[in-house]
Write a protein that holds these residues in place. Structure first.
Motif, PDB file in Angstrom:
ATOM      1  N   ILE A   1      52.362 -26.198  43.328  1.00 10.85           N
ATOM      2  CA  ILE A   1      52.701 -26.581  44.712  1.00 10.85           C
ATOM      3  C   ILE A   1      54.216 -26.527  44.829  1.00 10.85           C
ATOM      4  N   SER A   2      54.728 -25.864  45.872  1.00 17.30           N
ATOM      5  CA  SER A   2      56.193 -25.856  46.021  1.00 17.30           C
ATOM      6  C   SER A   2      56.627 -25.909  47.473  1.00 17.30           C
ATOM      7  N   ARG A   3      57.747 -26.597  47.645  1.00 14.95           N
ATOM      8  CA  ARG A   3      58.414 -26.608  48.942  1.00 14.95           C
ATOM      9  C   ARG A   3      58.948 -25.218  49.236  1.00 14.95           C
TER      10      ARG A   3
ATOM     11  N   SER B   1      55.405 -23.585  50.478  1.00 17.22           N
ATOM     12  CA  SER B   1      55.935 -24.238  51.691  1.00 17.22           C
ATOM     13  C   SER B   1      55.234 -25.577  51.922  1.00 17.22           C
ATOM     14  N   ALA B   2      54.897 -26.263  50.861  1.00 15.08           N
ATOM     15  CA  ALA B   2      54.188 -27.546  50.973  1.00 15.08           C
ATOM     16  C   ALA B   2      54.928 -28.598  50.175  1.00 15.08           C
ATOM     17  N   GLU B   3      55.112 -29.758  50.766  1.00 13.97           N
ATOM     18  CA  GLU B   3      55.861 -30.806  50.076  1.00 13.97           C
ATOM     19  C   GLU B   3      54.915 -31.897  49.581  1.00 13.97           C
TER      20      GLU B   3
ATOM     21  N   ALA C   1      57.924 -30.963  38.273  1.00 13.05           N
ATOM     22  CA  ALA C   1      59.054 -30.075  37.944  1.00 13.05           C
ATOM     23  C   ALA C   1      59.795 -29.788  39.250  1.00 13.05           C
ATOM     24  N   THR C   2      60.225 -30.871  39.876  1.00 10.05           N
ATOM     25  CA  THR C   2      60.762 -30.774  41.243  1.00 10.05           C
ATOM     26  C   THR C   2      62.268 -30.518  41.292  1.00 10.05           C
ATOM     27  N   GLY C   3      62.918 -30.396  40.130  1.00  9.34           N
ATOM     28  CA  GLY C   3      64.331 -30.039  40.134  1.00  9.34           C
ATOM     29  C   GLY C   3      65.218 -31.130  40.699  1.00  9.34           C
ATOM     30  N   ALA C   4      66.152 -30.716  41.526  1.00  9.21           N
ATOM     31  CA  ALA C   4      67.131 -31.664  42.071  1.00  9.21           C
ATOM     32  C   ALA C   4      67.446 -31.290  43.516  1.00  9.21           C
ATOM     33  N   ASP C   5      68.020 -32.244  44.230  1.00 10.11           N
ATOM     34  CA  ASP C   5      68.454 -31.999  45.617  1.00 10.11           C
ATOM     35  C   ASP C   5      69.973 -32.100  45.674  1.00 10.11           C
TER      36      ASP C   5
ATOM     37  N   GLY D   1      74.079 -27.911  51.756  1.00 10.13           N
ATOM     38  CA  GLY D   1      74.222 -27.884  50.308  1.00 10.13           C
ATOM     39  C   GLY D   1      73.910 -26.461  49.879  1.00 10.13           C
ATOM     40  N   LEU D   2      73.922 -26.201  48.578  1.00  5.49           N
ATOM     41  CA  LEU D   2      73.455 -24.894  48.093  1.00  5.49           C
ATOM     42  C   LEU D   2      72.587 -25.150  46.872  1.00  5.49           C
ATOM     43  N   ARG D   3      71.309 -25.368  47.113  1.00  7.11           N
ATOM     44  CA  ARG D   3      70.376 -25.617  46.011  1.00  7.11           C
ATOM     45  C   ARG D   3      69.186 -24.668  46.111  1.00  7.11           C
ATOM     46  N   ASN D   4      68.746 -24.447  47.354  1.00 16.33           N
ATOM     47  CA  ASN D   4      67.526 -23.680  47.572  1.00 16.33           C
ATOM     48  C   ASN D   4      67.836 -22.420  48.361  1.00 16.33           C
TER      49      ASN D   4
ATOM     50  N   ALA E   1      56.878 -34.603  33.065  1.00 14.87           N
ATOM     51  CA  ALA E   1      57.993 -34.121  33.897  1.00 14.87           C
ATOM     52  C   ALA E   1      58.852 -33.199  33.055  1.00 14.87           C
ATOM     53  N   ALA E   2      59.462 -32.211  33.695  1.00 12.73           N
ATOM     54  CA  ALA E   2      60.313 -31.248  32.973  1.00 12.73           C
ATOM     55  C   ALA E   2      61.350 -30.671  33.923  1.00 12.73           C
ATOM     56  N   GLY E   3      62.443 -30.201  33.338  1.00 16.78           N
ATOM     57  CA  GLY E   3      63.492 -29.567  34.135  1.00 16.78           C
ATOM     58  C   GLY E   3      64.496 -30.585  34.652  1.00 16.78           C
ATOM     59  N   ASP E   4      65.254 -30.199  35.670  1.00 17.02           N
ATOM     60  CA  ASP E   4      66.364 -31.035  36.160  1.00 17.02           C
ATOM     61  C   ASP E   4      65.907 -32.433  36.564  1.00 17.02           C
ATOM     62  N   VAL E   5      64.657 -32.562  36.996  1.00 20.93           N
ATOM     63  CA  VAL E   5      64.181 -33.881  37.459  1.00 20.93           C
ATOM     64  C   VAL E   5      64.096 -34.880  36.297  1.00 20.93           C
TER      65      VAL E   5
ATOM     66  N   TRP F   1      69.339 -23.807  33.478  1.00 24.37           N
ATOM     67  CA  TRP F   1      68.102 -23.031  33.575  1.00 24.37           C
ATOM     68  C   TRP F   1      67.367 -22.883  32.233  1.00 24.37           C
ATOM     69  N   PRO F   2      68.027 -22.429  31.156  1.00 30.06           N
ATOM     70  CA  PRO F   2      67.254 -22.228  29.913  1.00 30.06           C
ATOM     71  C   PRO F   2      66.595 -23.504  29.408  1.00 30.06           C
ATOM     72  N   ASN F   3      67.274 -24.640  29.592  1.00 32.66           N
ATOM     73  CA  ASN F   3      66.671 -25.899  29.125  1.00 32.66           C
ATOM     74  C   ASN F   3      65.472 -26.286  29.991  1.00 32.66           C
ATOM     75  N   ALA F   4      65.563 -25.998  31.299  1.00 29.48           N
ATOM     76  CA  ALA F   4      64.418 -26.287  32.180  1.00 29.48           C
ATOM     77  C   ALA F   4      63.210 -25.476  31.720  1.00 29.48           C
ATOM     78  N   MET F   5      63.452 -24.231  31.346  1.00 27.48           N
ATOM     79  CA  MET F   5      62.339 -23.381  30.880  1.00 27.48           C
ATOM     80  C   MET F   5      61.725 -23.952  29.599  1.00 27.48           C
TER      81      MET F   5
HETATM   82  C1  LIG Z   1      73.910 -22.353  43.058  1.00 27.21           C
HETATM   83  C2  LIG Z   1      73.396 -22.664  41.684  1.00 27.21           C
HETATM   84  C3  LIG Z   1      73.816 -21.897  40.604  1.00 27.21           C
HETATM   85  C4  LIG Z   1      73.347 -22.176  39.321  1.00 27.21           C
HETATM   86  N1  LIG Z   1      73.771 -21.399  38.297  1.00 27.21           N
HETATM   87  C5  LIG Z   1      73.289 -21.615  37.059  1.00 27.21           C
HETATM   88  C6  LIG Z   1      73.667 -20.787  35.974  1.00 27.21           C
HETATM   89  O1  LIG Z   1      74.464 -19.854  36.128  1.00 27.21           O
HETATM   90  N2  LIG Z   1      73.138 -21.031  34.748  1.00 27.21           N
HETATM   91  C7  LIG Z   1      72.240 -22.054  34.548  1.00 27.21           C
HETATM   92  O2  LIG Z   1      71.760 -22.223  33.423  1.00 27.21           O
HETATM   93  N3  LIG Z   1      71.871 -22.861  35.548  1.00 27.21           N
HETATM   94  C8  LIG Z   1      72.368 -22.664  36.798  1.00 27.21           C
HETATM   95  N4  LIG Z   1      71.980 -23.469  37.822  1.00 27.21           N
HETATM   96  C9  LIG Z   1      71.057 -24.594  37.541  1.00 27.21           C
HETATM   97  C10 LIG Z   1      69.614 -24.105  37.467  1.00 27.21           C
HETATM   98  O3  LIG Z   1      69.311 -23.367  38.611  1.00 27.21           O
HETATM   99  C11 LIG Z   1      68.687 -25.312  37.321  1.00 27.21           C
HETATM  100  O4  LIG Z   1      68.989 -25.976  36.114  1.00 27.21           O
HETATM  101  C12 LIG Z   1      67.208 -24.887  37.307  1.00 27.21           C
HETATM  102  O5  LIG Z   1      66.873 -24.256  38.515  1.00 27.21           O
HETATM  103  C13 LIG Z   1      66.321 -26.111  37.095  1.00 27.21           C
HETATM  104  O6  LIG Z   1      64.997 -25.715  37.146  1.00 27.21           O
HETATM  105  P1  LIG Z   1      63.843 -26.726  37.622  1.00 27.21           P
HETATM  106  O7  LIG Z   1      62.569 -25.982  37.454  1.00 27.21           O
HETATM  107  O8  LIG Z   1      64.013 -28.023  36.986  1.00 27.21           O
HETATM  108  O9  LIG Z   1      64.139 -26.968  39.171  1.00 27.21           O
HETATM  109  P2  LIG Z   1      64.266 -25.948  40.400  1.00 27.21           P
HETATM  110  O10 LIG Z   1      64.557 -24.570  39.934  1.00 27.21           O
HETATM  111  O11 LIG Z   1      65.218 -26.582  41.344  1.00 27.21           O
HETATM  112  O12 LIG Z   1      62.829 -25.954  41.032  1.00 27.21           O
HETATM  113  C14 LIG Z   1      62.326 -27.076  41.695  1.00 27.21           C
HETATM  114  C15 LIG Z   1      61.057 -26.703  42.424  1.00 27.21           C
HETATM  115  O13 LIG Z   1      60.446 -27.887  42.906  1.00 27.21           O
HETATM  116  C16 LIG Z   1      60.071 -27.707  44.287  1.00 27.21           C
HETATM  117  N5  LIG Z   1      60.003 -29.054  44.886  1.00 27.21           N
HETATM  118  C17 LIG Z   1      60.947 -30.033  44.876  1.00 27.21           C
HETATM  119  N6  LIG Z   1      60.450 -31.171  45.447  1.00 27.21           N
HETATM  120  C18 LIG Z   1      59.178 -30.879  45.825  1.00 27.21           C
HETATM  121  C19 LIG Z   1      58.139 -31.632  46.464  1.00 27.21           C
HETATM  122  N7  LIG Z   1      58.301 -32.905  46.794  1.00 27.21           N
HETATM  123  N8  LIG Z   1      56.989 -31.016  46.716  1.00 27.21           N
HETATM  124  C20 LIG Z   1      56.788 -29.711  46.365  1.00 27.21           C
HETATM  125  N9  LIG Z   1      57.726 -28.968  45.750  1.00 27.21           N
HETATM  126  C21 LIG Z   1      58.894 -29.548  45.472  1.00 27.21           C
HETATM  127  C22 LIG Z   1      61.139 -26.787  44.824  1.00 27.21           C
HETATM  128  O14 LIG Z   1      60.691 -26.163  46.012  1.00 27.21           O
HETATM  129  C23 LIG Z   1      61.274 -25.825  43.635  1.00 27.21           C
HETATM  130  O15 LIG Z   1      60.242 -24.869  43.687  1.00 27.21           O
HETATM  131  C24 LIG Z   1      72.427 -23.231  39.122  1.00 27.21           C
HETATM  132  C25 LIG Z   1      71.987 -23.991  40.203  1.00 27.21           C
HETATM  133  C26 LIG Z   1      72.462 -23.713  41.472  1.00 27.21           C
HETATM  134  C27 LIG Z   1      71.977 -24.540  42.629  1.00 27.21           C
END
Ligand SMILES: Cc1cc2nc3c(=O)[nH]c(=O)nc-3n(C[C@H](O)[C@H](O)[C@H](O)COP(=O)(O)OP(=O)(O)OC[C@H]3O[C@@H](n4cnc5c(N)ncnc54)[C@H](O)[C@@H]3O)c2cc1C
Length: 406
Positions: free
Chosen positions: A31-33, A74-76, A103-107, A124-127, A272-276, A283-287
């Protein structure tokens, strides 16, 4: 077994792929936003026009079909209800799980400066959706202010300079990329950005905003009363783990979701995994965390071991820098600097151990330095960290392979 993954980013999709590899019959729901799968690391290329929605995708076009994954896009997710083992989407649809991965990452964090949080032209510049809005709002040669000169802010500047925008970066520290770099290394990038037309205002904070009749910020006022005209403001002032959906779920959360080495949260069957999870922001650590979570969700008890997260690689205008370790000099530290016309190196040695290294222009021995920092290895008093040779670091095993000799 039904695996539900919230998030289609680095952690979420790595986990989905791994679960499919481990279990050919499991039901997998992502499920992803996000409406499009995209690499956040490449968003600056969307700003510059070099990539589009399709070429930002980091999985193959048939990823979901090939791996038999149901993608609800496109679902939250608004809430997680562990007692009923389901998650609730914005339209009140409920999705049940046996195992859940968050695995919702960060805002983006938008500070409460003037009308930053409500104005129509502050982003911001996240998405990808942020980048799409920025592109929609910029005018040819328009004025863009970027608040914050960290990696995201400089990424945004880089992309927009390619588009010949009039870019001004406002930074409250006395140098750019202040968390990752020291003054000398930051200055090299500053010069390259200035050559490309970027303006910098250092040691200043954004403090007030003036709105036009359409609720857009037309002028930004700094803490010394400097007034800057703008068409768009990009706020790159840090991120916060995206934990909103965990409120009232009973999952143990502080700033981030707390996990153990198996990526398990405090609630059974929820991972839970990744930035959250707040262990790293790269990125590599999230993977890797997504992969570890997948193993555990499938019953293979696997600990996450790559907890070393203090690592940044920067590449703007072809100048590459690697920063390893905390990078902050403390009283009593020994700081070793070497520089020539092609490279700049700085080591911080604390209590006879390598605490941090900055390598700009030449990455030789990066792996060794990381090994020394990560493993807290004591250096010999006579060691000159930048004057060692290959033979000082490695030895040859009886099978002919090299290994560390430290
Ligand atoms: C501009 C920018 C440049 C970057 N450059 C680098 C770089 O050069 N090298 C590097 O290693 N890292 C870089 N990063 C960091 C890297 O992108 C993150 O560490 C990585 O994306 C984390 O992955 P994630 O899966 O934890 O989260 P994300 O990739 O953020 O994915 C989160 C997912 O969760 C979904 N989501 C969130 N909340 C909800 C909800 N409530 N319901 C449904 N879906 C939801 C989102 O839609 C998204 O699909 C960069 C980040 C940014 C913003």
């Amino acid at each position: 077994m039904r695996h539900v993954i919230i998030g289609a980013g680095a952690a979420g999709l790595t986990a989905a792929r791994r679960i499919r590899e481990l279990d050919s019959t499991a039901e997998i729901v992502v499920i992803s936003r996000d409406e499009h799968v995209h690499s956040r690391c490449m968003l600056h290329k969307y700003l510059s026009g070099e990539r589009d929605e399709r070429t930002l995708n980091f999985v193959s076009p048939d990823f979901f079909e090939k791996n038999r994954i149901t993608w609800i896009k496109s679902a939250e997710v608004q809430a997680i209800v562990p007692d009923r083992k389901n998650v609730v989407l914005g339209d009140n649809q409920m999705v049940c799980y046996d195992k859940l991965l968050i695995a919702t990452g960060a805002d983006s964090f938008i500070p409460p400066v003037g009308d930053f949080r409500t104005a129509g032209n502050v982003f911001g510049l996240r998405n990808l959706s942020d980048a799409q809005e920025i592109v929609k709002h910029i005018k040819p040669q328009g004025k863009v202010i970027i608040v914050g000169s960290g990696l995201v802010g400089m990424d945004a500047a880089y992309g927009l300079l390619e588009k010949k925008m009039d870019v001004t970066v406002v930074e409250m520290a006395d140098r750019i990329l202040p968390i990752q770099l020291d003054e000398a290394a930051g200055n090299e990038y500053k010069k390259l950005f200035e050559k490309a037309g970027c303006k910098f205002i250092l040691n200043r904070k954004a403090s007030e905003t003036i709105l036009d009749s359409q609720n857009n910020v037309s002028q930004l006022i700094l803490d010394d009363k400097t007034v800057l005209d703008c068409d768009v403001i990009i706020v790159a002032a840090g991120v916060r783990p995206a934990i909103a959906c965990t409120i009232e779920s009973g999952i143990d959360v502080e700033k981030n979701i707390k996990v153990n080495e198996y990526m398990e949260t405090s609630v059974r069957d929820i991972y839970a995994a990744g930035d959250v999870a707040g262990m790293s922001g790269i990125w590599p650590n999230a993977m890797k965390q997504g992969c570890t979570a997948a193993e555990n969700m499938c019953g293979n008890r696997t600990a996450y071991e790559d907890t070393y997260a203090m690592k940044n690689t920067i590449n703007f205008f072809g100048l590459v820098t690697l920063s390893l370790g905390r990078g902050q000099v403390q009283e009593g530290d020994k700081v070793v600097i070497r520089e020539d016309s092609k490279c700049y190196k700085r080591a911080i040695i604390r209590e006879d151990k390598l605490d941090s290294v900055l390598l700009q222009g030449n990455m030789d021995y990066a792996g060794v330095y990381q090994y020394l920092i990560k493993n807290n290895i004591k250096l010999k008093a006579e060691d000159d960290i930048f004057k060692k040779s290959f033979a000082d670091y490695y030895k040859v095993r009886t099978d002919g392979q090299y290994e560390y000799n430290l």
